[in-house]
Write a protein that holds these residues in place. Structure first.
Motif, PDB file in Angstrom:
ATOM      1  N   CYS A 271       0.812  -1.206   0.000  1.00 30.22           N
ATOM      2  CA  CYS A 271       0.000   0.000   0.000  1.00 30.22           C
ATOM      3  C   CYS A 271       0.850   1.262   0.000  1.00 30.22           C
ATOM      4  CB  CYS A 271      -0.922   0.019   1.211  1.00 30.22           C
ATOM      5  SG  CYS A 271      -2.017  -1.418   1.330  1.00 30.22           S
ATOM      6  N   LEU A 272       0.241   2.348  -0.441  1.00 24.98           N
ATOM      7  CA  LEU A 272       0.910   3.638  -0.473  1.00 24.98           C
ATOM      8  C   LEU A 272      -0.046   4.720  -0.015  1.00 24.98           C
ATOM      9  CD1 LEU A 272       3.275   5.084  -3.136  1.00 24.98           C
ATOM     10  CD2 LEU A 272       1.278   6.397  -2.464  1.00 24.98           C
ATOM     11  N   SER A 273       0.476   5.642   0.801  1.00 25.24           N
ATOM     12  CA  SER A 273      -0.274   6.789   1.299  1.00 25.24           C
ATOM     13  C   SER A 273       0.552   8.033   1.033  1.00 25.24           C
ATOM     14  CB  SER A 273      -0.524   6.631   2.796  1.00 25.24           C
ATOM     15  OG  SER A 273      -0.912   7.855   3.387  1.00 25.24           O
ATOM     16  N   THR A 274      -0.028   9.036   0.375  1.00 20.76           N
ATOM     17  CA  THR A 274       0.775  10.210   0.045  1.00 20.76           C
ATOM     18  C   THR A 274      -0.053  11.482  -0.066  1.00 20.76           C
ATOM     19  OG1 THR A 274       2.415  11.122  -1.486  1.00 20.76           O
ATOM     20  CG2 THR A 274       0.609   9.839  -2.444  1.00 20.76           C
ATOM     21  N   TYR A 275       0.617  12.608   0.214  1.00 16.63           N
ATOM     22  CA  TYR A 275       0.057  13.935   0.015  1.00 16.63           C
ATOM     23  C   TYR A 275       0.738  14.646  -1.160  1.00 16.63           C
ATOM     24  CZ  TYR A 275      -2.993  14.986   4.076  1.00 16.63           C
ATOM     25  OH  TYR A 275      -4.029  15.067   4.976  1.00 16.63           O
ATOM     26  N   SER A 276       1.594  13.952  -1.886  1.00 15.51           N
ATOM     27  CA  SER A 276       2.388  14.642  -2.909  1.00 15.51           C
ATOM     28  C   SER A 276       2.245  14.076  -4.312  1.00 15.51           C
ATOM     29  CB  SER A 276       3.874  14.624  -2.520  1.00 15.51           C
ATOM     30  OG  SER A 276       4.366  13.302  -2.459  1.00 15.51           O
ATOM     31  N   MET A 277       1.324  13.128  -4.518  1.00 13.84           N
ATOM     32  CA  MET A 277       1.093  12.555  -5.847  1.00 13.84           C
ATOM     33  C   MET A 277      -0.389  12.386  -6.101  1.00 13.84           C
ATOM     34  SD  MET A 277       4.021   9.587  -6.139  1.00 13.84           S
ATOM     35  CE  MET A 277       4.056   9.140  -4.391  1.00 13.84           C
ATOM     36  N   GLY A 278      -0.789  12.666  -7.343  1.00 22.02           N
ATOM     37  CA  GLY A 278      -2.172  12.471  -7.731  1.00 22.02           C
ATOM     38  C   GLY A 278      -2.372  11.157  -8.459  1.00 22.02           C
ATOM     39  N   ASN A 279      -3.594  10.938  -8.930  1.00 22.64           N
ATOM     40  CA  ASN A 279      -3.944   9.737  -9.704  1.00 22.64           C
ATOM     41  C   ASN A 279      -3.672   8.455  -8.920  1.00 22.64           C
ATOM     42  OD1 ASN A 279      -4.522  11.366 -12.091  1.00 22.64           O
ATOM     43  ND2 ASN A 279      -2.298  11.608 -12.236  1.00 22.64           N
ATOM     44  N   LEU A 280      -3.862   8.509  -7.616  1.00 28.87           N
ATOM     45  CA  LEU A 280      -3.638   7.336  -6.778  1.00 28.87           C
ATOM     46  C   LEU A 280      -4.907   7.041  -5.982  1.00 28.87           C
ATOM     47  CD1 LEU A 280      -0.022   8.036  -5.447  1.00 28.87           C
ATOM     48  CD2 LEU A 280      -0.722   6.250  -7.050  1.00 28.87           C
ATOM     49  N   ASP A 281      -5.788   6.301  -6.586  1.00 30.87           N
ATOM     50  CA  ASP A 281      -7.017   5.874  -5.914  1.00 30.87           C
ATOM     51  C   ASP A 281      -7.425   4.545  -6.528  1.00 30.87           C
ATOM     52  OD1 ASP A 281      -9.325   5.665  -4.463  1.00 30.87           O
ATOM     53  OD2 ASP A 281     -10.420   7.240  -5.518  1.00 30.87           O
ATOM     54  N   ARG A 282      -6.699   3.500  -6.150  1.00 32.62           N
ATOM     55  CA  ARG A 282      -6.886   2.198  -6.789  1.00 32.62           C
ATOM     56  C   ARG A 282      -6.742   1.074  -5.784  1.00 32.62           C
ATOM     57  NH1 ARG A 282      -3.303  -1.706  -9.525  1.00 32.62           N
ATOM     58  NH2 ARG A 282      -4.472  -2.770 -11.194  1.00 32.62           N
ATOM     59  N   PHE A 283      -7.691   0.134  -5.835  1.00 33.52           N
ATOM     60  CA  PHE A 283      -7.602  -1.112  -5.095  1.00 33.52           C
ATOM     61  C   PHE A 283      -7.541  -2.252  -6.101  1.00 33.52           C
ATOM     62  CE2 PHE A 283     -10.174   0.437  -1.128  1.00 33.52           C
ATOM     63  CZ  PHE A 283      -9.118   1.265  -0.787  1.00 33.52           C
ATOM     64  N   PHE A 284      -6.665  -3.212  -5.854  1.00 27.62           N
ATOM     65  CA  PHE A 284      -6.558  -4.383  -6.724  1.00 27.62           C
ATOM     66  C   PHE A 284      -6.427  -5.626  -5.854  1.00 27.62           C
ATOM     67  CE2 PHE A 284      -4.055  -7.527  -9.111  1.00 27.62           C
ATOM     68  CZ  PHE A 284      -4.863  -7.682 -10.224  1.00 27.62           C
ATOM     69  N   LEU A 285      -7.342  -6.571  -6.046  1.00 32.39           N
ATOM     70  CA  LEU A 285      -7.371  -7.814  -5.283  1.00 32.39           C
ATOM     71  C   LEU A 285      -7.110  -8.968  -6.237  1.00 32.39           C
ATOM     72  CD1 LEU A 285      -8.129  -9.022  -2.416  1.00 32.39           C
ATOM     73  CD2 LEU A 285     -10.416  -9.402  -3.393  1.00 32.39           C
ATOM     74  N   ASN A 286      -6.144  -9.814  -5.895  1.00 37.57           N
ATOM     75  CA  ASN A 286      -5.778 -10.912  -6.788  1.00 37.57           C
ATOM     76  C   ASN A 286      -5.880 -12.246  -6.069  1.00 37.57           C
ATOM     77  OD1 ASN A 286      -5.007 -11.781  -9.349  1.00 37.57           O
ATOM     78  ND2 ASN A 286      -2.851 -11.923  -8.774  1.00 37.57           N
ATOM     79  N   GLY A 287      -6.505 -13.222  -6.755  1.00 40.44           N
ATOM     80  CA  GLY A 287      -6.648 -14.559  -6.197  1.00 40.44           C
ATOM     81  C   GLY A 287      -6.254 -15.619  -7.198  1.00 40.44           C
ATOM     82  N   THR A 288      -6.341 -16.871  -6.788  1.00 39.66           N
ATOM     83  CA  THR A 288      -5.935 -17.976  -7.661  1.00 39.66           C
ATOM     84  C   THR A 288      -6.882 -18.165  -8.834  1.00 39.66           C
ATOM     85  OG1 THR A 288      -7.119 -19.514  -6.224  1.00 39.66           O
ATOM     86  CG2 THR A 288      -4.765 -19.199  -5.802  1.00 39.66           C
ATOM     87  N   GLU A 289      -8.129 -17.658  -8.734  1.00 39.92           N
ATOM     88  CA  GLU A 289      -9.109 -17.873  -9.799  1.00 39.92           C
ATOM     89  C   GLU A 289      -9.550 -16.587 -10.491  1.00 39.92           C
ATOM     90  OE1 GLU A 289      -9.905 -20.870 -10.719  1.00 39.92           O
ATOM     91  OE2 GLU A 289      -8.734 -21.804  -9.101  1.00 39.92           O
ATOM     92  N   GLY A 290      -9.034 -15.442 -10.037  1.00 37.18           N
ATOM     93  CA  GLY A 290      -9.461 -14.201 -10.680  1.00 37.18           C
ATOM     94  C   GLY A 290      -9.050 -12.990  -9.876  1.00 37.18           C
ATOM     95  N   PHE A 291      -9.573 -11.826 -10.298  1.00 36.00           N
ATOM     96  CA  PHE A 291      -9.183 -10.579  -9.649  1.00 36.00           C
ATOM     97  C   PHE A 291     -10.371  -9.627  -9.583  1.00 36.00           C
ATOM     98  CE2 PHE A 291      -8.782  -9.559 -14.139  1.00 36.00           C
ATOM     99  CZ  PHE A 291      -9.283  -8.263 -14.211  1.00 36.00           C
ATOM    100  N   ALA A 292     -10.196  -8.579  -8.783  1.00 33.51           N
ATOM    101  CA  ALA A 292     -11.171  -7.488  -8.713  1.00 33.51           C
ATOM    102  C   ALA A 292     -10.404  -6.178  -8.607  1.00 33.51           C
ATOM    103  CB  ALA A 292     -12.088  -7.660  -7.510  1.00 33.51           C
ATOM    104  N   GLU A 293     -10.989  -5.151  -9.217  1.00 30.58           N
ATOM    105  CA  GLU A 293     -10.323  -3.844  -9.214  1.00 30.58           C
ATOM    106  C   GLU A 293     -11.348  -2.739  -8.993  1.00 30.58           C
ATOM    107  OE1 GLU A 293      -7.129  -1.428 -11.980  1.00 30.58           O
ATOM    108  OE2 GLU A 293      -8.727  -2.562 -12.986  1.00 30.58           O
ATOM    109  N   LEU A 294     -10.970  -1.744  -8.213  1.00 32.04           N
ATOM    110  CA  LEU A 294     -11.758  -0.531  -8.028  1.00 32.04           C
ATOM    111  C   LEU A 294     -10.854   0.650  -8.385  1.00 32.04           C
ATOM    112  CD1 LEU A 294     -13.292  -1.451  -4.573  1.00 32.04           C
ATOM    113  CD2 LEU A 294     -14.645  -1.060  -6.632  1.00 32.04           C
TER     114      LEU A 294
END
Length: 371
Positions: A271-294
């Protein structure tokens, strides 16, 4: 007997009670015997930009209504009275709001003030016998958070944290699919949370008011996301802090922290937390059978979502409207939310933040105990 005759006799039997002076209420037939859904009557404490967003969203809420305000700025109170038809008796400042205990028109107080003020204000609201909704982070450390939980339990009132994403449709759909096994065994999560902060004089960059920096304000979303997307609690953390502008980000105000969370099952989160970069609002979950992204994952919306099976992008509803309606059900009806938003769960986030700061300072892995 013909169908017509039976019909007329049934109608006549139904009319007999009324000719004798009875009413539907006499037999419990009236809709009036069905309890009306109560409305959560809320006073907002702190009338800044986010409070305005919450109040505007509550205009569309079915179960929650703004009925009072608490502010240290008289001009703001006057303006809000006009906008929301708030009577004088429901208006308070930071010195006299303890008197809210005698106001039967207010059920709950939503604390939307700088982080370092939450603890004392929560304790005072609880002592006044009102339910507490507190914006995240609930406090500046786990110790304060636990004291808030204890105070509300002692007073017999509920403490909820303003975790709006825990009611968001795309988020809940992915959690549902993960629980159904759509992604197989979860192996990895990535949470990116950050933006370029503006005004250097704002309270978020004042360590005495913020209790930290980006981690408190935006990094907590990545912590939240890790927990509800993975479906486990972390047991260790490592972290690294980077500061490129020590003048803007003073001592005690973190600019950028990357952190890694480990879970008993072997899942790792980066994970990353910052006050100095934009375009950072992403969650990605990965498993053995597939993935999910927000992506975006936690902005005010619309939230965009997808899995290995295709896009979801469920219809957008204003987050604060949904949040307040759902919180009204929790407080008034005893509803259990899909993902907890109570003070005890908020303390878990604070324990993780405490551990992240400790790991960033020590450069070593820190154990996390959320029990």
């Amino acid at each position: 007997m013909s169908s017509r005759r039976r019909f007329l006799q049934n109608i006549g039997a139904g009319l007999i009670p009324f000719t004798l002076g009875f009413t539907p209420d006499s037999f419990g037939w009236s809709l009036g015997n069905i309890p009306e859904e109560k409305t959560l009557r809320v006073a907002l404490m702190g009338l800044g930009s986010y409070a305005n967003r919450v109040a505007d969203a509550m205009k569309d809420a079915k179960r929650a209504k703004v009925v009072g305000v608490i502010s240290g700025t008289p001009a703001k109170i006057t303006d809000w009275q006009k906008r929301f038809s708030i009577p004088d008796k429901n208006c308070y400042n930071y010195e006299n709001f303890d008197a809210i205990k005698d106001n039967g028109d207010i059920d709950a107080v939503y604390i939307i003030t700088p982080n370092a003020l939450h603890h004392e204000q929560c304790l005072r609201v609880a002592a006044a016998g009102k339910h507490v909704i507190c914006e995240k982070p609930m406090a500046i450390n786990a110790k304060e958070g636990q004291e808030m939980v204890d105070a509300c339990e002692k007073a017999g009132v509920k403490l909820l944290i303003g975790y709006r994403m825990r009611f968001e449709a795309n988020t809940l759909e992915i959690i549902k699919r993960r629980e159904a096994g759509d992604f197989g065994d979860i192996k990895f999560f990535q949470g990116l949370s950050g933006f370029k902060i503006g005004d250097p004089n704002q309270w978020r960059l004042d360590p005495k008011l913020a209790g930290g920096g980006a981690m408190m304000d935006i990094g907590i979303y990545a912590i939240n996301g890790t927990r509800y997307m993975v479906g486990e609690e972390p047991i260790w953390v490592t972290a690294q802090e980077v500061k490129t502008d020590p003048e803007k980000f003073k001592e005690g105000v973190d600019e950028t922290i990357t952190f890694q969370l480990g879970f008993e099952s072997g899942v790792v989160a980066s994970c990353l937390s910052t006050y100095s970069m934009g375009n950072l609002d992403r969650f990605f979950l990965n498993g053995t059978e597939g993935f999910a992204e927000l992506q975006p994952a936690t902005g005010y919306g619309p939230i965009r979502s997808a899995t290995h099976k295709g896009r979801l992008d469920l219809p957008h509803e204003t987050h604060q409207t949904t949040q307040m309606d759902e919180m009204a059900k929790i407080i008034l009806d005893g509803k259990m939310p899909k993902v907890p938003v109570d003070g005890k769960d908020g303390v878990k986030d604070m324990k993780i933040i405490d551990a992240i700061y400790k790991a960033a300072a020590s450069g070593t892995r820190e154990e996390i105990n959320l029990s």
